[in-house]
Write an enzyme that holds these catalytic residues in place. Structure first.
Site, PDB file in Angstrom:
ATOM      1  N   THR A 289       1.740   0.918  -8.784  1.00  0.00           N
ATOM      2  CA  THR A 289       1.052   1.542  -9.913  1.00  0.00           C
ATOM      3  C   THR A 289       1.818   1.376 -11.217  1.00  0.00           C
ATOM      4  OG1 THR A 289       0.017   3.186  -8.476  1.00  0.00           O
ATOM      5  CG2 THR A 289       0.155   3.739 -10.805  1.00  0.00           C
TER       6      THR A 289
ATOM      7  N   TYR B 178      -7.680   2.204 -10.934  1.00  0.00           N
ATOM      8  CA  TYR B 178      -7.012   1.090 -11.609  1.00  0.00           C
ATOM      9  C   TYR B 178      -6.663   0.041 -10.573  1.00  0.00           C
ATOM     10  CZ  TYR B 178      -3.109   3.644  -9.619  1.00  0.00           C
ATOM     11  OH  TYR B 178      -2.283   4.309  -8.737  1.00  0.00           O
TER      12      TYR B 178
ATOM     13  N   THR C 280       4.013   3.794  -5.097  1.00  0.00           N
ATOM     14  CA  THR C 280       4.427   5.101  -4.579  1.00  0.00           C
ATOM     15  C   THR C 280       4.009   5.351  -3.133  1.00  0.00           C
ATOM     16  OG1 THR C 280       2.433   6.138  -5.492  1.00  0.00           O
ATOM     17  CG2 THR C 280       4.426   6.145  -6.863  1.00  0.00           C
ATOM     18  N   ASP C 281       3.034   4.611  -2.605  1.00  0.00           N
ATOM     19  CA  ASP C 281       2.531   4.921  -1.261  1.00  0.00           C
ATOM     20  C   ASP C 281       3.602   4.787  -0.181  1.00  0.00           C
ATOM     21  OD1 ASP C 281       0.069   5.628  -2.162  1.00  0.00           O
ATOM     22  OD2 ASP C 281      -0.971   3.811  -1.521  1.00  0.00           O
TER      23      ASP C 281
ATOM     24  N   LYS D 123       6.319  11.544  -0.704  1.00  0.00           N
ATOM     25  CA  LYS D 123       5.148  11.710  -1.563  1.00  0.00           C
ATOM     26  C   LYS D 123       4.311  12.840  -0.974  1.00  0.00           C
ATOM     27  CE  LYS D 123       1.370   9.115  -3.709  1.00  0.00           C
ATOM     28  NZ  LYS D 123       0.710   7.790  -3.836  1.00  0.00           N
TER      29      LYS D 123
ATOM     30  N   GLU E 219       9.704  23.375  22.662  1.00  0.00           N
ATOM     31  CA  GLU E 219       8.340  22.899  22.885  1.00  0.00           C
ATOM     32  C   GLU E 219       8.258  21.938  24.074  1.00  0.00           C
ATOM     33  OE1 GLU E 219       5.774  24.055  21.379  1.00  0.00           O
ATOM     34  OE2 GLU E 219       6.695  25.120  19.701  1.00  0.00           O
TER      35      GLU E 219
END
Length: 368
Positions: A51, A65, A131-132, A204, A325
């Site tokens: 981006t 975009y 950023t992903d 993120k 767990e």
């Protein structure tokens, strides 16, 4: 006339004394205190797309975009203030959206970063990134680059064509951090939204907004008007303190992620194993919980040699306790500690290039 001449001769020694004292006085304050010319750090910006290199159809398009359109030369030119921080040069490594990053891209980028870090004329490295998957690349470099030099990964949530675009300030902050001697030895860093994060911890957490990146345990510091301020240090092994080295990695081990949810079936886990995965990260609910519908299949897969790594899908800081767990010792499973599923995949893919033992793999997750 005689009296005047006699007075001049009497005054001469006093004048000579005054001149001598003046010569012995220190130089004027301006000359004495003149500061030496400031040496600017040499910073290389490696551009990979994303981006921060994106462009929209109009200034109102902040979320719609095309990524990876602007070349590195244009990115650098868009922030003329960089020249006040460092001597900067750019290099285009890739031009892709980061969701398309592969293990091969990670290895190629890592080798170039390591090569630059070895050069005496390079003081720091900035990597512009989508950023992903930015957090995955930052963590990978944090594991495999054996250098104390500052390495900073940076992106943006809005393209440069948008109103209130965040990329220019983020890049300015990244160069400021990379040029700072105080950033040495702190591992790979991420600068977003005026904050300095550890490449290990940051994730993120939201999209669209410029404050998308967060660390469960808090940022390391912040940048204000080009000056970094530090508040804490990384506690886990990284970079020059890591046992892993990009120079000794030819390929990453195949590791996949399967998502836990209500009514989950073992289909995805079995398909990943059939496809050649050496480890499967279970993105479990809560404390990495595993549904009773899936437990038998995961036990069987471990019996076939596939590592099972319990992580948590909790976004604000999942923390998986061993033998809570699930009986991890009995099942010979590994827990991801506080690493989210995507970072657990990166660490397992790197660690399995050196050893295939589950105890050794668990040690790595405790230490990194």
């Amino acid at each position: 006339m005689a009296t005047t001449a006699r007075r001049s001769l009497l005054a001469a020694p006093a004048l000579l004394l005054t001149l001598s004292l003046c010569l012995l006085q220190p130089a004027p304050a301006l000359a004495r205190d003149a500061a030496p010319a400031t040496h600017l750090a040499n910073i290389v910006i490696l551009a990979t797309g994303g981006t921060i290199a994106g462009a929209g159809a109009g200034t109102a398009n902040s979320a719609t975009y095309q990524a990876a359109k602007v070349p590195v030369e244009q990115l650098v030119a868009s922030v003329p203030e960089l020249k006040d921080l460092a001597s900067v040069r750019g290099e285009q490594v890739f031009q892709i959206a980061s969701e398309s990053f592969t293990d091969e891209h990670l290895l190629q980028l890592g080798r170039r970063v390591a090569e630059l870090a070895r050069q005496d004329d390079v003081d720091g490295i900035v990597i512009t990134h989508g950023t992903d998957t930015l957090e995955e690349t930052a963590f990978f470099l944090n594991l495999v680059i054996p250098s104390d030099k500052p390495i900073v990964v940076v992106g943006s949530m809005r393209p440069g064509t948008a109103m209130s675009a965040d990329g220019t300030l983020n890049l300015y902050d990244a160069v400021a951090v990379a040029a700072s001697p105080d950033a040495r030895g702190k591992g790979v860093l991420v600068t977003m939204n005026d904050e300095i994060h550890s490449g290990r911890d940051v994730t993120k957490a939201v999209n669209i907004r410029p404050d998308a990146f967060r660390s469960a345990w808090g940022p390391l510091g912040m940048v204000v008007e080009g000056k970094p301020y530090w508040f804490r240090l990384p506690a886990k092994r990284h970079t020059s303190g890591s046992e892993f080295d990009i120079a000794r990695i030819s390929a990453l081990a195949p590791v996949e992620i399967a998502y836990g949810y209500g009514n989950v079936s073992p289909t995805a886990y079995q398909a990943f194993a059939a496809g050649g995965a050496r480890a499967i990260v279970h993105a479990g609910t809560g404390n990495g919980s595993v549904s009773n519908r899936v437990v038998p299949a995961l036990q069987a897969l471990r019996g076939q040699g596939v590592h099972i790594i319990r992580s948590s899908r909790v976004t604000a800081g999942g923390f998986v306790l061993r033998n809570a767990e699930q009986p991890d010792d009995k099942n010979d499973w590994v827990v991801a500690h506080d690493l989210n599923p995507q970072k657990a995949r990166i660490l397992a893919a790197v660690a399995l290039t050196r050893s295939n033992g589950s105890k050794e793999l668990q040690r790595v997750f405790w230490e990194y």
